[in-house]
Design a protein around this motif. Structure first.
Motif, PDB file in Angstrom:
ATOM      1  N   PHE A  35       0.876  -1.104   0.105  1.00 58.31           N
ATOM      2  CA  PHE A  35      -0.152  -0.020   0.072  1.00 58.31           C
ATOM      3  C   PHE A  35       0.883   1.155   0.040  1.00 58.31           C
ATOM      4  CE2 PHE A  35      -3.130  -2.931   1.513  1.00 58.31           C
ATOM      5  CZ  PHE A  35      -4.419  -2.488   0.795  1.00 58.31           C
ATOM      6  N   ASP A  36       0.442   2.198  -0.781  1.00 54.77           N
ATOM      7  CA  ASP A  36       0.963   3.736  -0.819  1.00 54.77           C
ATOM      8  C   ASP A  36      -0.089   4.377  -0.552  1.00 54.77           C
ATOM      9  OD1 ASP A  36       2.367   5.857  -0.843  1.00 54.77           O
ATOM     10  OD2 ASP A  36       3.109   5.463  -3.114  1.00 54.77           O
ATOM     11  N   ALA A  37      -0.363   4.827   0.869  1.00 56.22           N
ATOM     12  CA  ALA A  37      -1.738   5.548   0.907  1.00 56.22           C
ATOM     13  C   ALA A  37      -1.708   6.386   2.105  1.00 56.22           C
ATOM     14  CB  ALA A  37      -3.001   4.972   1.070  1.00 56.22           C
ATOM     15  N   SER A  38      -2.425   7.369   2.381  1.00 55.05           N
ATOM     16  CA  SER A  38      -2.421   8.157   3.609  1.00 55.05           C
ATOM     17  C   SER A  38      -3.562   7.975   4.379  1.00 55.05           C
ATOM     18  CB  SER A  38      -2.346   9.753   3.094  1.00 55.05           C
ATOM     19  OG  SER A  38      -3.362  10.025   2.287  1.00 55.05           O
ATOM     20  N   GLY A  39      -3.478   8.643   5.452  1.00 54.57           N
ATOM     21  CA  GLY A  39      -4.904   8.488   6.539  1.00 54.57           C
ATOM     22  C   GLY A  39      -4.809   6.927   7.228  1.00 54.57           C
ATOM     23  N   PRO A  40      -6.220   7.002   8.087  1.00 48.80           N
ATOM     24  CA  PRO A  40      -6.080   5.693   8.785  1.00 48.80           C
ATOM     25  C   PRO A  40      -6.386   4.523   8.053  1.00 48.80           C
ATOM     26  CG  PRO A  40      -8.275   7.082   8.793  1.00 48.80           C
ATOM     27  CD  PRO A  40      -7.178   7.802   8.043  1.00 48.80           C
ATOM     28  N   LEU A  41      -6.810   4.466   6.690  1.00 50.11           N
ATOM     29  CA  LEU A  41      -7.040   3.164   5.893  1.00 50.11           C
ATOM     30  C   LEU A  41      -5.567   2.479   5.600  1.00 50.11           C
ATOM     31  CD1 LEU A  41     -10.103   4.010   3.429  1.00 50.11           C
ATOM     32  CD2 LEU A  41     -10.013   2.985   5.755  1.00 50.11           C
ATOM     33  N   MET A  42      -4.695   3.468   5.624  1.00 49.62           N
ATOM     34  CA  MET A  42      -3.155   2.843   5.492  1.00 49.62           C
ATOM     35  C   MET A  42      -2.848   2.163   6.536  1.00 49.62           C
ATOM     36  SD  MET A  42      -0.537   2.630   3.587  1.00 49.62           S
ATOM     37  CE  MET A  42       1.441   2.223   3.891  1.00 49.62           C
ATOM     38  N   ASP A  43      -2.998   2.349   7.691  1.00 44.63           N
ATOM     39  CA  ASP A  43      -2.607   1.557   8.931  1.00 44.63           C
ATOM     40  C   ASP A  43      -3.470   0.310   9.152  1.00 44.63           C
ATOM     41  OD1 ASP A  43      -0.772   3.303   9.783  1.00 44.63           O
ATOM     42  OD2 ASP A  43      -2.092   4.575  10.645  1.00 44.63           O
ATOM     43  N   ARG A  44      -4.908   0.454   8.425  1.00 46.27           N
ATOM     44  CA  ARG A  44      -5.769  -0.622   8.573  1.00 46.27           C
ATOM     45  C   ARG A  44      -5.231  -1.628   7.608  1.00 46.27           C
ATOM     46  NH1 ARG A  44     -12.518  -0.150   8.971  1.00 46.27           N
ATOM     47  NH2 ARG A  44     -12.891  -2.369   8.987  1.00 46.27           N
ATOM     48  N   PHE A  45      -4.941  -1.292   6.292  1.00 46.88           N
ATOM     49  CA  PHE A  45      -4.862  -2.398   5.283  1.00 46.88           C
ATOM     50  C   PHE A  45      -3.352  -2.964   5.105  1.00 46.88           C
ATOM     51  CE2 PHE A  45      -8.998  -0.530   4.080  1.00 46.88           C
ATOM     52  CZ  PHE A  45      -9.486  -1.572   4.461  1.00 46.88           C
ATOM     53  N   GLU A  46      -2.337  -2.150   5.598  1.00 53.99           N
ATOM     54  CA  GLU A  46      -0.883  -2.602   5.178  1.00 53.99           C
ATOM     55  C   GLU A  46      -0.592  -3.558   6.424  1.00 53.99           C
ATOM     56  OE1 GLU A  46       1.770  -3.882   3.682  1.00 53.99           O
ATOM     57  OE2 GLU A  46       1.636  -2.256   2.557  1.00 53.99           O
ATOM     58  N   ILE A  47      -0.839  -4.616   6.369  1.00 51.04           N
ATOM     59  CA  ILE A  47      -0.344  -5.674   7.411  1.00 51.04           C
ATOM     60  C   ILE A  47       0.925  -6.360   7.560  1.00 51.04           C
ATOM     61  CG2 ILE A  47      -2.950  -6.217   7.692  1.00 51.04           C
ATOM     62  CD1 ILE A  47      -2.345  -8.781   6.246  1.00 51.04           C
ATOM     63  N   GLY A  48       1.423  -6.024   6.213  1.00 48.31           N
ATOM     64  CA  GLY A  48       2.854  -6.432   6.021  1.00 48.31           C
ATOM     65  C   GLY A  48       3.367  -7.896   6.132  1.00 48.31           C
ATOM     66  N   ALA A  49       2.416  -8.581   5.541  1.00 51.24           N
ATOM     67  CA  ALA A  49       2.479  -9.998   5.379  1.00 51.24           C
ATOM     68  C   ALA A  49       1.746 -10.658   3.924  1.00 51.24           C
ATOM     69  CB  ALA A  49       2.086 -10.881   6.400  1.00 51.24           C
ATOM     70  N   ARG A  50       2.368 -11.504   3.267  1.00 56.12           N
ATOM     71  CA  ARG A  50       1.867 -12.235   2.316  1.00 56.12           C
ATOM     72  C   ARG A  50       0.571 -12.956   2.752  1.00 56.12           C
ATOM     73  NH1 ARG A  50       4.312 -15.556  -2.885  1.00 56.12           N
ATOM     74  NH2 ARG A  50       2.647 -17.242  -3.064  1.00 56.12           N
ATOM     75  N   MET A  51      -0.433 -12.730   1.770  1.00 51.32           N
ATOM     76  CA  MET A  51      -1.667 -13.339   2.111  1.00 51.32           C
ATOM     77  C   MET A  51      -1.905 -14.628   1.163  1.00 51.32           C
ATOM     78  SD  MET A  51      -4.481 -10.498   1.956  1.00 51.32           S
ATOM     79  CE  MET A  51      -4.515  -9.083   3.417  1.00 51.32           C
ATOM     80  N   GLU A  52      -2.316 -15.726   1.942  1.00 51.50           N
ATOM     81  CA  GLU A  52      -2.341 -16.918   1.443  1.00 51.50           C
ATOM     82  C   GLU A  52      -3.381 -17.865   1.863  1.00 51.50           C
ATOM     83  OE1 GLU A  52       1.485 -18.968  -0.126  1.00 51.50           O
ATOM     84  OE2 GLU A  52       0.722 -20.487   1.338  1.00 51.50           O
ATOM     85  N   PHE A  53      -4.406 -18.233   1.135  1.00 49.03           N
ATOM     86  CA  PHE A  53      -5.569 -18.901   1.929  1.00 49.03           C
ATOM     87  C   PHE A  53      -6.210 -19.993   1.031  1.00 49.03           C
ATOM     88  CE2 PHE A  53      -6.734 -15.043  -0.534  1.00 49.03           C
ATOM     89  CZ  PHE A  53      -7.929 -15.353  -1.008  1.00 49.03           C
ATOM     90  N   GLY A  54      -6.852 -21.081   1.603  1.00 46.39           N
ATOM     91  CA  GLY A  54      -7.293 -22.131   0.861  1.00 46.39           C
ATOM     92  C   GLY A  54      -8.508 -21.667   0.099  1.00 46.39           C
ATOM     93  N   VAL A  55      -8.928 -22.486  -0.881  1.00 44.37           N
ATOM     94  CA  VAL A  55     -10.249 -22.390  -1.644  1.00 44.37           C
ATOM     95  C   VAL A  55     -10.703 -23.530  -2.027  1.00 44.37           C
ATOM     96  CG1 VAL A  55     -11.103 -21.409  -3.852  1.00 44.37           C
ATOM     97  CG2 VAL A  55      -9.272 -20.050  -2.674  1.00 44.37           C
ATOM     98  N   ILE A  56     -12.189 -23.776  -1.625  1.00 46.87           N
ATOM     99  CA  ILE A  56     -12.787 -24.952  -2.156  1.00 46.87           C
ATOM    100  C   ILE A  56     -13.337 -24.830  -3.660  1.00 46.87           C
ATOM    101  CG2 ILE A  56     -14.610 -26.766  -1.910  1.00 46.87           C
ATOM    102  CD1 ILE A  56     -14.280 -26.088   1.159  1.00 46.87           C
ATOM    103  N   ASP A  57     -12.697 -25.366  -4.479  1.00 43.61           N
ATOM    104  CA  ASP A  57     -12.978 -24.627  -6.036  1.00 43.61           C
ATOM    105  C   ASP A  57     -14.245 -25.320  -6.739  1.00 43.61           C
ATOM    106  OD1 ASP A  57     -12.488 -23.411  -8.469  1.00 43.61           O
ATOM    107  OD2 ASP A  57     -11.396 -25.250  -8.931  1.00 43.61           O
ATOM    108  N   SER A  58     -15.004 -24.548  -7.123  1.00 42.60           N
ATOM    109  CA  SER A  58     -16.164 -25.198  -7.908  1.00 42.60           C
ATOM    110  C   SER A  58     -16.824 -23.954  -8.812  1.00 42.60           C
ATOM    111  CB  SER A  58     -17.182 -25.982  -6.947  1.00 42.60           C
ATOM    112  OG  SER A  58     -18.148 -25.104  -6.422  1.00 42.60           O
TER     113      SER A  58
END
Length: 323
Positions: free
Chosen positions: A56-79
């Motif tokens: 993220f490259d943003a200003s204001g409180p949404l920057m702190d909310r959304f820049e968690i500093g980690a790669r997201m990786e999650f499972g999906v039941i695909d259909s």
């Protein structure tokens, strides 16, 4: 066994690594920054894993909310009926309609509920993406932007250069407001795919939107739909900043724009029917990528989507003179 499973049609359609730089908007429409994203949904050994790298490259409180500093990786039941997100980064599901998926899910890291619409548009070489972000039913912000896909980003310098140029263009274009032609009359024309409430493709429908400005903030539009769906509506539109309204006689409602994207709800006079829409102007020729969902008796009836191309007519708001 998991190894015997095959990827869904949607999973096959999104194979590759997608690159984008969606914008971040406050709920009032204020543009506050960007989110550089690489993401992919990968099918391997009968399992689907979705990963996403964000910066993220943003200003204001949404920057702190959304820049968690980690790669997201999650499972999906695909259909092809439901794509179910099993965590830890996202919990919820998405509903595929051919080359469009409408998703509702929750992010613990962001502490936000999302409605995400991803629409792959092969004729434009793009994926049109947006996420509306909620605390319960209260809108707190919006992500939106365009993506391109690669199969050889890490190994091909030319691909990396192409992606870099695309991302720079996205940064320049993302803040452009959603404006339809303000002086020229004309016609938007295209063909939409139509899916029913069982996610079955039931054909196509031709969409024609006759557009005529009245002044710089008001226009009259007549929407004609023929094919699987046959309808005709006229409405007076007005725009005040990012707020849009539809004043009948046939459609009544409003919308809110976030950069190039307009999200609207229009109610059909005298019927238990409304139209939810996301419309995105993707170039300077007013090419508009649309997702229209028809809701009847409080139930989703059709999901339709396609590209409308602008055919300009006369300038109806040429210079005025007093002799």
């Amino acid at each position: 066994m998991a190894e015997d499973k095959q990827p869904s049609n949607w999973q096959q359609a999104i194979t590759g690594e997608w690159h984008g730089c969606p914008s971040l908007f406050e709920a009032d429409g204020t543009h506050v920054g960007y989110n550089k994203v690489n993401r992919s949904s990968e099918f391997k050994d009968g399992r689907t894993t979705y990963w996403m790298e964000t910066r993220f490259d943003a200003s204001g409180p949404l920057m702190d909310r959304f820049e968690i500093g980690a790669r997201m990786e999650f499972g999906v039941i695909d259909s092809d009926l439901d794509r179910i997100y099993t965590g830890p980064d996202f919990y919820g599901s998405g509903k595929p309609y051919g080359l469009l998926v409408d998703s509702s899910y929750y992010s613990p890291g962001w502490n936000v509920q999302l409605r995400t619409v991803n629409h792959v548009v092969p004729e434009l070489g793009l994926q049109v993406y947006s996420s509306q972000l909620f605390d319960g039913d209260t809108l707190t912000g919006v992500f939106n932007g365009l993506y391109v896909v690669t199969q050889d980003h890490d190994s091909n310098p030319e691909t990396r250069e192409r992606v870099a140029a695309f991302l720079e263009k996205e940064k320049k274009d993302a803040k452009r407001p959603f404006n339809l032609p303000v002086k020229h009359a004309g016609v938007f024309r295209g063909e939409f795919e139509v899916y029913n409430d069982r996610q079955e493709r039931v054909g196509t429908t031709t969409v024609t939107v006759h557009h005529r400005p009245i002044n710089l903030l008001h226009s009259e539009q007549t929407i004609e739909i023929s094919g699987v769906i046959n309808r005709k509506w006229t409405a007076l539109r007005n725009r005040t900043g990012g707020n849009h309204q539809f004043h009948g006689p046939d459609l009544h409602g409003n919308g809110k724009s976030y950069g190039r994207y307009l999200y609207s709800v229009r109610h059909v006079l005298g019927e238990a029917c409304r139209l939810w829409s996301r419309e995105t102007v993707v170039d300077e020729d007013y090419t508009m990528v649309c997702a229209w969902q028809f809701i009847e008796s409080q139930q989703a009836k059709y999901m339709t989507f396609g590209v409308l191309r602008w055919e300009p007519g006369e300038n109806v708001l040429a210079a005025h003179y007093i002799d």
